[in-house]
Design a protein around this motif. Structure first.
Motif, PDB file in Angstrom:
ATOM      1  N   MET A 226       0.819  -1.209   0.000  1.00 32.51           N
ATOM      2  CA  MET A 226       0.000   0.000   0.000  1.00 32.51           C
ATOM      3  C   MET A 226       0.856   1.263   0.000  1.00 32.51           C
ATOM      4  O   MET A 226       0.616   2.204  -0.767  1.00 32.51           O
ATOM      5  CB  MET A 226      -0.921  -0.023   1.229  1.00 32.51           C
ATOM      6  N   LEU A 227       1.905   1.294   0.853  1.00 32.26           N
ATOM      7  CA  LEU A 227       2.779   2.465   0.906  1.00 32.26           C
ATOM      8  C   LEU A 227       3.509   2.658  -0.416  1.00 32.26           C
ATOM      9  O   LEU A 227       3.678   3.792  -0.877  1.00 32.26           O
ATOM     10  CB  LEU A 227       3.778   2.319   2.053  1.00 32.26           C
ATOM     11  N   GLY A 228       3.943   1.559  -1.030  1.00 24.80           N
ATOM     12  CA  GLY A 228       4.637   1.665  -2.312  1.00 24.80           C
ATOM     13  C   GLY A 228       3.750   2.282  -3.385  1.00 24.80           C
ATOM     14  O   GLY A 228       4.164   3.202  -4.107  1.00 24.80           O
ATOM     15  N   ILE A 229       2.517   1.790  -3.506  1.00 24.16           N
ATOM     16  CA  ILE A 229       1.577   2.347  -4.480  1.00 24.16           C
ATOM     17  C   ILE A 229       1.284   3.813  -4.167  1.00 24.16           C
ATOM     18  O   ILE A 229       1.242   4.665  -5.067  1.00 24.16           O
ATOM     19  CB  ILE A 229       0.266   1.531  -4.493  1.00 24.16           C
ATOM     20  N   SER A 230       1.090   4.131  -2.882  1.00 24.89           N
ATOM     21  CA  SER A 230       0.772   5.499  -2.478  1.00 24.89           C
ATOM     22  C   SER A 230       1.906   6.457  -2.813  1.00 24.89           C
ATOM     23  O   SER A 230       1.683   7.567  -3.318  1.00 24.89           O
ATOM     24  CB  SER A 230       0.469   5.549  -0.971  1.00 24.89           C
ATOM     25  N   MET A 231       3.147   6.043  -2.548  1.00 27.78           N
ATOM     26  CA  MET A 231       4.302   6.891  -2.870  1.00 27.78           C
ATOM     27  C   MET A 231       4.407   7.128  -4.372  1.00 27.78           C
ATOM     28  O   MET A 231       4.663   8.258  -4.820  1.00 27.78           O
ATOM     29  CB  MET A 231       5.584   6.234  -2.367  1.00 27.78           C
ATOM     30  N   MET A 232       4.220   6.064  -5.159  1.00 29.34           N
ATOM     31  CA  MET A 232       4.319   6.218  -6.614  1.00 29.34           C
ATOM     32  C   MET A 232       3.218   7.134  -7.140  1.00 29.34           C
ATOM     33  O   MET A 232       3.470   7.990  -8.001  1.00 29.34           O
ATOM     34  CB  MET A 232       4.273   4.849  -7.287  1.00 29.34           C
ATOM     35  N   LEU A 233       1.995   6.963  -6.635  1.00 31.25           N
ATOM     36  CA  LEU A 233       0.901   7.839  -7.064  1.00 31.25           C
ATOM     37  C   LEU A 233       1.171   9.284  -6.690  1.00 31.25           C
ATOM     38  O   LEU A 233       0.942  10.199  -7.490  1.00 31.25           O
ATOM     39  CB  LEU A 233      -0.420   7.363  -6.442  1.00 31.25           C
ATOM     40  N   TYR A 234       1.684   9.494  -5.469  1.00 31.24           N
ATOM     41  CA  TYR A 234       2.005  10.865  -5.056  1.00 31.24           C
ATOM     42  C   TYR A 234       3.079  11.453  -5.966  1.00 31.24           C
ATOM     43  O   TYR A 234       2.986  12.612  -6.391  1.00 31.24           O
ATOM     44  CB  TYR A 234       2.485  10.893  -3.609  1.00 31.24           C
ATOM     45  N   GLY A 235       4.113  10.654  -6.278  1.00 31.43           N
ATOM     46  CA  GLY A 235       5.172  11.152  -7.145  1.00 31.43           C
ATOM     47  C   GLY A 235       4.670  11.494  -8.536  1.00 31.43           C
ATOM     48  O   GLY A 235       5.053  12.523  -9.112  1.00 31.43           O
ATOM     49  N   LEU A 236       3.784  10.664  -9.088  1.00 29.66           N
ATOM     50  CA  LEU A 236       3.261  10.907 -10.428  1.00 29.66           C
ATOM     51  C   LEU A 236       2.297  12.084 -10.466  1.00 29.66           C
ATOM     52  O   LEU A 236       2.195  12.780 -11.482  1.00 29.66           O
ATOM     53  CB  LEU A 236       2.570   9.649 -10.946  1.00 29.66           C
ATOM     54  N   LEU A 237       1.576  12.299  -9.365  1.00 31.33           N
ATOM     55  CA  LEU A 237       0.543  13.347  -9.324  1.00 31.33           C
ATOM     56  C   LEU A 237       0.979  14.597  -8.555  1.00 31.33           C
ATOM     57  O   LEU A 237       0.163  15.496  -8.344  1.00 31.33           O
ATOM     58  CB  LEU A 237      -0.733  12.787  -8.687  1.00 31.33           C
ATOM     59  N   SER A 238       2.243  14.640  -8.136  1.00 27.94           N
ATOM     60  CA  SER A 238       2.675  15.729  -7.253  1.00 27.94           C
ATOM     61  C   SER A 238       2.498  17.103  -7.887  1.00 27.94           C
ATOM     62  O   SER A 238       2.179  18.079  -7.202  1.00 27.94           O
ATOM     63  CB  SER A 238       4.138  15.529  -6.840  1.00 27.94           C
ATOM     64  N   GLY A 239       2.702  17.187  -9.216  1.00 27.52           N
ATOM     65  CA  GLY A 239       2.522  18.473  -9.883  1.00 27.52           C
ATOM     66  C   GLY A 239       1.122  19.024  -9.700  1.00 27.52           C
ATOM     67  O   GLY A 239       0.942  20.222  -9.418  1.00 27.52           O
ATOM     68  N   ALA A 240       0.122  18.153  -9.831  1.00 33.81           N
ATOM     69  CA  ALA A 240      -1.265  18.575  -9.660  1.00 33.81           C
ATOM     70  C   ALA A 240      -1.600  18.776  -8.189  1.00 33.81           C
ATOM     71  O   ALA A 240      -2.293  19.741  -7.822  1.00 33.81           O
ATOM     72  CB  ALA A 240      -2.203  17.547 -10.273  1.00 33.81           C
ATOM     73  N   LEU A 241      -1.106  17.897  -7.318  1.00 28.76           N
ATOM     74  CA  LEU A 241      -1.417  17.987  -5.891  1.00 28.76           C
ATOM     75  C   LEU A 241      -0.853  19.253  -5.260  1.00 28.76           C
ATOM     76  O   LEU A 241      -1.478  19.850  -4.363  1.00 28.76           O
ATOM     77  CB  LEU A 241      -0.874  16.759  -5.151  1.00 28.76           C
TER      78      LEU A 241
END
Length: 252
Positions: free
Chosen positions: A111-126
């Motif tokens: 779960m943490l791995g998926i969450s980190m990757m999603l945050y990294g991919l979406l960080s520009g928008a977030l």
């Protein structure tokens, strides 16, 4: 955990209290897994293991660990790489742990791995979302999806939506929290609600990184506990075979 150079609260550049909370949380997780092994691998009765209040305490400390992991994403320069490494370690554990204990399907490292990757991919928008708005929205989403693994989402008695049976029959949606019949995992942290807990933490990280939190968070209170908090990944990887080996010597 590094802190902005503009913050004078911690000369060493660390947010010590987060390390300490994370260290305490991982120690609680070790105790939980020790009791799990006693109960299910060695047949030792652990009466409190099935008490409802014990589940609440487990979720509080697991939630704190995940929330702090979200805060830490604000300090990383490559969350996609960190997330991929974390997910890979989770897959290794899923392969190794059944030799010592029960199966793990989508545990906390997955779960943490998926969450980190999603945050990294979406960080520009977030990062375009105001921190208070992002924190509030994801905290509400965490509350809304809290019972996803029980088959529904909603807010208590005011609103409830049950997942259709067809969603459960698909069988592969368990990472989201939509479980098939007879699903079991000894360590299970679905994306609903835990991804939202993680993302709420990432927005809280904005205030930590800017040095806006109370001074007590940046001061050192317990050095050994902070050291444990900085070594959580290794403790998580090693504690299951170590606990199993110790109990094997005692009971077998």
């Amino acid at each position: 955990m590094e802190v902005s150079k503009k913050n004078a609260a911690s000369k060493s550049g660390r947010v010590y209290m987060l390390d300490e909370i994370r260290g305490f949380a991982i120690l609680c997780m070790v105790v939980y897994h020790a009791m799990f092994n006693l109960k299910f691998s060695f047949g030792v009765d652990v009466p409190i293991f099935f008490e409802s209040w014990f589940d609440i305490i487990r979720d509080i400390f697991a939630g704190a660990f995940i929330f702090i992991s979200g805060i830490m994403c604000r300090y990383s320069h490559d969350n996609v790489r960190r997330g991929a490494q974390c997910f890979f370690l989770g897959m290794i554990i899923s392969f190794v742990v059944p030799f010592f204990s029960a199966d793990i399907k989508f545990g906390i490292l997955h779960m943490l791995g998926i969450s980190m990757m999603l945050y990294g991919l979406l960080s520009g928008a977030l990062e375009k979302i105001p921190p208070i708005v992002g924190f509030s929205v994801f905290a509400l989403l965490a509350a809304f999806t809290w019972n996803a693994s029980n088959g529904f989402v909603g807010f208590g008695g005011s609103f409830r939506w049950d997942f259709p049976q067809k969603a459960h029959d698909v069988g592969v949606l368990y990472p989201l929290g939509i479980l098939p019949n007879k699903f079991y995992s000894s360590d299970f942290f679905p994306l609903m609600p835990w991804l939202f807990v993680f993302l709420a933490g990432s927005f809280m990280g904005y205030w930590f990184k800017n040095g806006s939190m109370p001074r007590m968070f940046y001061n050192s209170h317990c050095k050994w506990l902070a050291a444990v908090g900085r070594a959580t990944i290794w403790i998580y990887i090693l504690h299951v075979p170590l606990i199993y080996g110790i109990f094997s010597l005692i009971f077998r």
